[in-house]
Design a protein around this motif. Structure first.
Motif, PDB file in Angstrom:
ATOM      1  N   GLY A 122       2.046  -8.336  31.073  1.00  0.00           N
ATOM      2  CA  GLY A 122       2.650  -9.315  30.159  1.00  0.00           C
ATOM      3  C   GLY A 122       2.699 -10.717  30.734  1.00  0.00           C
ATOM      4  N   LYS A 123       1.994 -10.945  31.825  1.00  0.00           N
ATOM      5  CA  LYS A 123       2.051 -12.262  32.466  1.00  0.00           C
ATOM      6  C   LYS A 123       1.394 -13.330  31.599  1.00  0.00           C
ATOM      7  CE  LYS A 123      -0.539 -10.991  35.930  1.00  0.00           C
ATOM      8  NZ  LYS A 123      -1.079  -9.690  35.538  1.00  0.00           N
ATOM      9  N   THR A 124       0.157 -13.044  31.174  1.00  0.00           N
ATOM     10  CA  THR A 124      -0.565 -14.032  30.372  1.00  0.00           C
ATOM     11  C   THR A 124       0.142 -14.274  29.042  1.00  0.00           C
ATOM     12  OG1 THR A 124      -2.650 -13.472  31.397  1.00  0.00           O
ATOM     13  CG2 THR A 124      -2.770 -14.480  29.247  1.00  0.00           C
ATOM     14  N   THR A 125       0.650 -13.188  28.450  1.00  0.00           N
ATOM     15  CA  THR A 125       1.401 -13.320  27.205  1.00  0.00           C
ATOM     16  C   THR A 125       2.571 -14.275  27.398  1.00  0.00           C
ATOM     17  OG1 THR A 125       0.797 -11.064  26.706  1.00  0.00           O
ATOM     18  CG2 THR A 125       2.577 -12.012  25.423  1.00  0.00           C
ATOM     19  N   THR A 126       3.255 -14.138  28.521  1.00  0.00           N
ATOM     20  CA  THR A 126       4.390 -15.027  28.784  1.00  0.00           C
ATOM     21  C   THR A 126       3.942 -16.485  28.786  1.00  0.00           C
ATOM     22  OG1 THR A 126       5.303 -13.274  30.160  1.00  0.00           O
ATOM     23  CG2 THR A 126       6.278 -15.465  30.384  1.00  0.00           C
ATOM     24  N   LEU A 127       2.856 -16.775  29.518  1.00  0.00           N
ATOM     25  CA  LEU A 127       2.388 -18.165  29.600  1.00  0.00           C
ATOM     26  C   LEU A 127       1.955 -18.684  28.233  1.00  0.00           C
ATOM     27  CD1 LEU A 127       0.409 -18.899  32.851  1.00  0.00           C
ATOM     28  CD2 LEU A 127       2.857 -18.814  32.414  1.00  0.00           C
ATOM     29  N   ARG A 128       1.246 -17.846  27.491  1.00  0.00           N
ATOM     30  CA  ARG A 128       0.761 -18.293  26.180  1.00  0.00           C
ATOM     31  C   ARG A 128       1.932 -18.579  25.243  1.00  0.00           C
ATOM     32  NH1 ARG A 128      -4.592 -17.507  24.822  1.00  0.00           N
ATOM     33  NH2 ARG A 128      -4.085 -17.116  22.660  1.00  0.00           N
ATOM     34  N   THR A 129       3.011 -17.825  25.421  1.00  0.00           N
ATOM     35  CA  THR A 129       4.189 -18.079  24.606  1.00  0.00           C
ATOM     36  C   THR A 129       4.849 -19.392  25.019  1.00  0.00           C
ATOM     37  OG1 THR A 129       4.498 -15.701  24.581  1.00  0.00           O
ATOM     38  CG2 THR A 129       6.294 -17.042  23.723  1.00  0.00           C
ATOM     39  N   LEU A 130       4.927 -19.614  26.332  1.00  0.00           N
ATOM     40  CA  LEU A 130       5.558 -20.850  26.802  1.00  0.00           C
ATOM     41  C   LEU A 130       4.824 -22.071  26.268  1.00  0.00           C
ATOM     42  CD1 LEU A 130       6.382 -20.018  30.535  1.00  0.00           C
ATOM     43  CD2 LEU A 130       7.910 -20.065  28.567  1.00  0.00           C
ATOM     44  N   SER A 131       3.483 -21.999  26.196  1.00  0.00           N
ATOM     45  CA  SER A 131       2.744 -23.182  25.745  1.00  0.00           C
ATOM     46  C   SER A 131       2.574 -23.213  24.234  1.00  0.00           C
ATOM     47  CB  SER A 131       1.394 -23.259  26.444  1.00  0.00           C
ATOM     48  OG  SER A 131       0.592 -22.178  26.052  1.00  0.00           O
ATOM     49  N   GLY A 132       3.211 -22.282  23.530  1.00  0.00           N
ATOM     50  CA  GLY A 132       3.248 -22.378  22.071  1.00  0.00           C
ATOM     51  C   GLY A 132       2.080 -21.735  21.363  1.00  0.00           C
ATOM     52  N   LEU A 133       1.177 -21.085  22.106  1.00  0.00           N
ATOM     53  CA  LEU A 133       0.037 -20.433  21.459  1.00  0.00           C
ATOM     54  C   LEU A 133       0.460 -19.129  20.801  1.00  0.00           C
ATOM     55  CD1 LEU A 133      -2.661 -21.079  24.206  1.00  0.00           C
ATOM     56  CD2 LEU A 133      -2.419 -22.266  22.030  1.00  0.00           C
ATOM     57  N   LEU A 134       1.550 -18.537  21.281  1.00  0.00           N
ATOM     58  CA  LEU A 134       2.115 -17.348  20.637  1.00  0.00           C
ATOM     59  C   LEU A 134       3.566 -17.645  20.293  1.00  0.00           C
ATOM     60  CD1 LEU A 134       0.857 -14.547  23.064  1.00  0.00           C
ATOM     61  CD2 LEU A 134      -0.004 -15.047  20.782  1.00  0.00           C
ATOM     62  N   LYS A 135       4.061 -16.968  19.269  1.00  0.00           N
ATOM     63  CA  LYS A 135       5.458 -17.176  18.888  1.00  0.00           C
ATOM     64  C   LYS A 135       6.301 -16.010  19.401  1.00  0.00           C
ATOM     65  CE  LYS A 135       4.883 -21.005  16.975  1.00  0.00           C
ATOM     66  NZ  LYS A 135       5.062 -21.951  18.081  1.00  0.00           N
ATOM     67  N   PRO A 136       7.433 -16.297  20.034  1.00  0.00           N
ATOM     68  CA  PRO A 136       8.277 -15.210  20.542  1.00  0.00           C
ATOM     69  C   PRO A 136       9.004 -14.503  19.390  1.00  0.00           C
ATOM     70  CG  PRO A 136       9.303 -17.332  20.948  1.00  0.00           C
ATOM     71  CD  PRO A 136       7.952 -17.624  20.368  1.00  0.00           C
ATOM     72  N   VAL A 137       9.361 -13.239  19.642  1.00  0.00           N
ATOM     73  CA  VAL A 137      10.155 -12.487  18.659  1.00  0.00           C
ATOM     74  C   VAL A 137      11.631 -12.762  18.888  1.00  0.00           C
ATOM     75  CG1 VAL A 137      10.505 -10.225  17.644  1.00  0.00           C
ATOM     76  CG2 VAL A 137       8.396 -10.718  18.839  1.00  0.00           C
ATOM     77  N   GLY A 138      11.979 -12.960  20.149  1.00  0.00           N
ATOM     78  CA  GLY A 138      13.382 -13.224  20.442  1.00  0.00           C
ATOM     79  C   GLY A 138      13.527 -13.900  21.788  1.00  0.00           C
ATOM     80  N   GLY A 139      14.741 -14.365  22.079  1.00  0.00           N
ATOM     81  CA  GLY A 139      15.008 -14.984  23.356  1.00  0.00           C
ATOM     82  C   GLY A 139      14.951 -16.488  23.292  1.00  0.00           C
ATOM     83  N   GLN A 140      15.155 -17.132  24.421  1.00  0.00           N
ATOM     84  CA  GLN A 140      15.249 -18.584  24.482  1.00  0.00           C
ATOM     85  C   GLN A 140      14.268 -19.131  25.503  1.00  0.00           C
ATOM     86  OE1 GLN A 140      16.731 -21.144  23.121  1.00  0.00           O
ATOM     87  NE2 GLN A 140      17.653 -19.878  21.507  1.00  0.00           N
ATOM     88  N   ILE A 141      13.621 -20.247  25.171  1.00  0.00           N
ATOM     89  CA  ILE A 141      12.857 -20.991  26.167  1.00  0.00           C
ATOM     90  C   ILE A 141      13.401 -22.401  26.155  1.00  0.00           C
ATOM     91  CG2 ILE A 141      10.582 -21.706  26.941  1.00  0.00           C
ATOM     92  CD1 ILE A 141       9.409 -19.653  24.973  1.00  0.00           C
ATOM     93  N   LYS A 142      13.845 -22.867  27.289  1.00  0.00           N
ATOM     94  CA  LYS A 142      14.322 -24.250  27.360  1.00  0.00           C
ATOM     95  C   LYS A 142      13.499 -24.982  28.392  1.00  0.00           C
ATOM     96  CE  LYS A 142      19.039 -24.285  25.711  1.00  0.00           C
ATOM     97  NZ  LYS A 142      20.446 -24.181  26.134  1.00  0.00           N
ATOM     98  N   PHE A 143      12.956 -26.120  27.978  1.00  0.00           N
ATOM     99  CA  PHE A 143      12.156 -26.920  28.886  1.00  0.00           C
ATOM    100  C   PHE A 143      12.794 -28.295  28.946  1.00  0.00           C
ATOM    101  CE2 PHE A 143       8.409 -29.685  29.745  1.00  0.00           C
ATOM    102  CZ  PHE A 143       8.110 -29.169  30.997  1.00  0.00           C
TER     103      PHE A 143
END
Lengths: 608, 238
Positions: B42-63
């Motif tokens: 799930g490493k790449t998935t995490t990065l792709r979510t952080l950069s907005g290429l994937l949408k998360p189902v839940g949780g918080q990202i704060k930058f």
């Protein structure tokens, strides 16, 4: 067949000495035959080829070449010149910067093919060889000799791929024919031209002028061909003659020079195009000129969408239709629902704006799709436009477009007091109605070329290319994919609408059936896309040349008749097989389609 | 002080299959943080979510204190989060220089862009030598350099590198890792995803070990490098 290869069984000298001709005539004799044959060909065109003037072009006169003979004369002269240049005659070296032999082969083939086509056409049409005069026999023999002589010229034979001993008969056959094909290709290959040292810029500009003048001459000749045979002969001579000049390296050098003076070349090309109506005595061929320009301009607009941004739009002709309909409704036509007669500049703005709005409305929902899905949806919208225009006739819907009768009797334009509908005499030349529209359309084309060049080189142009190359990476660069694509769509639509406003006035009538997905007459969406792909995606000259060919060929070759679409499909398949980047290659596309050409690897195919 | 990037209970799913099952970690400014783990962790998935290429189902990202949840990908870049994607994703038919310029797509300071292009050439001299060459003709390692150089062109506050050593020769990999160390010493904040745990952990201030969508172990790079279970699972020791 990657491993397990053995050395070629025939270890004779054929592959080793590597410089014999395709056929077994000594090279020096072959060269003499080619040059002499070329000269004799030139002479033969001054003889009579047939006894009756029934064959079009009057080939019965001694001392004066006519019709197809002129084409043979040009091809023969080219052969002779290249032959002399291959002897190293002083003063002709500039003709062959990339070596003369391959060019000589093409030139001889050009003369041979044109002559034999003529001879066969005469015999077939008039019923038998008996209709040929001695001149025709001389010409046929001379070109055959020249061609055979040219084939005997030595070339660098490629090392044949070794056989795999486990191959079945069929595989061996495939292998052998592959090798043979490689040999033939090598026979017609030429070296890289020596780079041209920079000349004084006035000389270079004079060369550009000369090149453009020749281009105008060739184009005018092609558009003015009066009968099928002459046009076929023109295509053969021009195509193979161009190949000969290309092999001689002249085309590459001309490209070098023009790329050093892009602005001058572009301006010069427009001036050359503007000269076209002055070469005509009546309005007959100016008509073709206008229709070609409309078609070419719309194709260039489509090239922004397809070539730069990589969005496959199969309903593009709808934008042309929107522009045409919008302009016709404000033109004062009696069948328009609005009683409006706007001046031309306002009609242009209305047409372009209507297309822009339509482009954004269609683009906004569809551009969220990628690739094939986008193509299908745009195809659908193109048809929706046509059917809607058909139905807004007052019975199936509100009366806006006058249904399938369309908006007719669109009055001629009057720009700044200049009535485009009537003849004008300018400096002794008579400029007819279609020639007037030709000039107007040329201005529109200039606008489209300008928009294409400026946007292609700008930040948005880089973004388009990035989106096309790799959408994921482009997003990661911070490019707003959707917005950038919508801009491409909107710009393309606006340019098509611009052309549509002129088209409405040229054709007098705007009907839904002019804006089909596919039909036998351009412009329609399929032909527009074909013009872009055939000419070369992402280039300016490509769609212009592609559109000219796609318009002229069906128009001139009436005998194709019902087989027109078939021939067209066949030509596209062949082109995709042998030159997938289109006639005019974009630097980037060349990289895609011919990777091995640009990136020489140290590894051989076998990985050894 | 709040962390530059804070990820809390992040969940990402492809359809019904949850690829990231509620992970939390943070990256402070100036740090190198690494996510290691096997394929499919799930490493790449995490990065792709952080950069907005994937949408998360839940949780918080704060930058930088702001939530990234509703921000589209192209705006995330303008906020200072650059992503050098897995498999490099360079533009093969553009020149190296055009590739770098596209990295600076959102910037408008010409002088600064020229300076940063020069900086990329200083960092990777091979790119400078071939600036007019099509990027597709570069070797894998050189393409990776270009991808990193391009990501740096947006002047990111946080640089996310997805498997920069993938498919590279050992020498090239060493070179890439040296460059990451150099970037770190210049003060660049890096979130590094790697399968090569040894190399990544010896660089990182903090590391997180991912397994099938969850973080199973966290610690400083040095701690993890000497951790018994990590050595067994990822460094090939019995």
């Amino acid at each position: 067949m990657t491993t397990q290869t053995t050395a070629p069984k025939t270890s004779g000298g054929v592959a080793g000495d590597g410089s014999t001709g395709l056929i077994g005539i000594p090279a020096h004799l072959g060269r003499a035959l080619a040059t002499g044959g070329g000269l004799l060909t030139v002479v033969s065109t001054f003889l009579a080829w047939t006894w009756t003037a029934e064959f079009p072009g009057d080939l019965t006169v001694y001392g004066y070449p006519g019709g197809l003979q002129v084409l043979v004369l040009i091809a023969g002269a080219l052969t002779t010149l290249l032959g002399l240049a291959s002897y190293g005659v002083r003063g002709l070296g500039w003709l062959v910067p990339a070596g003369a032999d391959a060019a000589l082969k093409f030139a001889a083939l050009s003369a041979f093919a044109t002559t034999w086509y003529t001879v066969i056409a005469i015999s077939a049409q008039l019923g038998g060889l008996v209709n040929l005069e001695p001149g025709a026999y001389v010409a046929a023999a001379a070109t055959l000799v020249a061609f055979l002589g040219a084939l005997a010229l030595p070339f660098e034979r490629p090392e044949p791929d070794p056989f795999d001993p486990d191959d079945t008969g069929w595989e061996q056959f495939k292998h052998t024919s592959g090798n043979n094909w490689q040999t033939v290709k090598a026979a017609f290959a030429s070296g890289t031209p020596r780079t041209l040292r920079p000349l004084p810029s006035y000389v270079e500009i004079l060369i550009i002028v000369a090149v453009l003048a020749v281009a105008l001459l060739v184009f005018t000749y092609g558009i003015g061909t009066e009968y099928d045979e002459l046009f076929v002969g023109f295509l053969i001579t021009a195509g193979l003659g161009f190949a000969a000049l290309n092999k001689a390296g002249l085309i590459a050098q001309a490209t070098q020079i023009t790329s050093r003076h892009t602005n001058i070349t572009v301006c010069g090309a427009f001036i050359a195009a503007a000269c076209f109506p002055f070469t005509q005595t009546d309005d007959q061929y100016a008509t073709l000129g206008v229709y070609i320009l409309i078609f070419a301009t719309v194709a260039l607009g489509l090239n922004i969408v397809v070539g730069l941004a990589g969005l496959l739009d199969l309903g593009y002709v709808a934008f042309l239709g929107v522009g045409a309909y919008a302009a016709s409704m404000v033109s004062g036509s009696p069948s328009s629902p609005f009683d409006l007669h706007l001046p031309f500049w306002a009609a242009v703005l209305v047409g372009a704006a209507a297309s822009l709005v339509f482009g954004v409305l269609i683009g906004a929902p569809t551009l969220r799709l990628r690739g094939d899905y986008l193509a299908i949806v745009t195809l659908g919208f193109g048809e929706i436009f046509r059917i809607t225009a058909n139905n807004l006739d007052g019975t199936s819907g509100p009366d806006v477009t006058n249904g399938s009768n369309g908006i007719s009797s669109i009055p001629d334009l009057n720009v700044l007091g200049f009535d485009l509908g009537v003849q004008h005499d300018i400096g002794g030349f008579t400029i007819g109605r279609f020639a007037n529209y030709f000039f107007l359309m040329l201005i529109i084309t200039a606008v489209v070329v300008l928009v294409f060049r400026r946007s292609g080189d700008s930040r948005i142009g880089r973004a388009w290319v990035a989106i096309r190359e790799d959408e994921t990476a482009a997003l990661a660069m911070g490019i707003n994919g959707f917005r950038v694509k919508l801009i491409a769509f909107a710009v393309g639509a606006t340019l098509a609408g611009l052309a549509g406003t002129v088209q409405a006035h040229v054709t007098y009538t705007v009907t839904p059936e002019q804006y089909l997905f596919a039909g036998t007459t351009p412009p329609n969406s399929a032909f527009l896309l074909a013009a872009v792909v055939l000419g070369g995606m992402g280039t300016i000259a490509g769609p212009l040349i592609g559109a000219s060919l796609l318009f002229l060929i069906p128009n001139k070759l009436q005998f194709l008749g019902d087989y027109q679409l078939f021939a067209f499909g066949l030509a596209l398949v062949l082109l995709m097989r042998f030159r997938p980047e289109g006639l005019i290659a974009n630097r980037r596309n060349k990289l895609e389609f011919h990777e091995e050409a640009e990136a020489p690897t140290t590894l051989s195919k076998t990985g050894a | 002080m709040t962390a530059l990037l804070e990820v809390e209970d992040l969940r990402v799913a492809y359809g019904k299959i949850e690829a990231v099952k509620g992970i939390s970690f943070k990256v402070d400014a100036g740090e190198v943080v690494t996510l290691i783990g096997t394929n499919g962790a799930g490493k790449t998935t995490t990065l792709r979510t952080l950069s907005g290429l994937l949408k998360p189902v839940g949780g918080q990202i704060k930058f930088g204190g702001k939530s990234l949840k509703k921000v589209p990908a192209h705006q995330i870049v303008s906020m200072g989060l650059a992503h050098s994607p897995e498999g490099r994703h360079i533009f093969p038919r553009m020149t190296i220089e055009d590739n770098l310029r596209l990295g600076a797509f959102l910037r408008s300071d010409r002088a600064g862009i020229e300076k940063d292009i020069q900086r990329a050439y200083d960092l990777f001299p091979i790119l400078g030598e071939r600036r007019k060459q099509a990027a597709g003709t570069l070797s894998g390692g050189e393409q990776q350099m270009l991808a990193m150089g391009r990501a740096l062109m947006s002047q990111p506050k946080l640089l996310m590198l997805d498997e920069p050593s993938m498919g590279l020769s050992p020498i090239m990999m060493q070179k890439i890792m040296q460059t990451i160390a150099e970037l770190k010493s210049q003060g660049t904040t890096i979130l590094l995803v790697e399968q090569n745990a040894q190399a990544a952990l010896s660089l990182a201030d903090h590391g997180h070990v991912m397994e099938v969508g969850s973080i199973v172990l966290s610690g400083s790079g040095r701690e993890l490098l000497h951790d018994e279970s990590v050595r067994k699972a990822y460094l090939g020791e019995d």
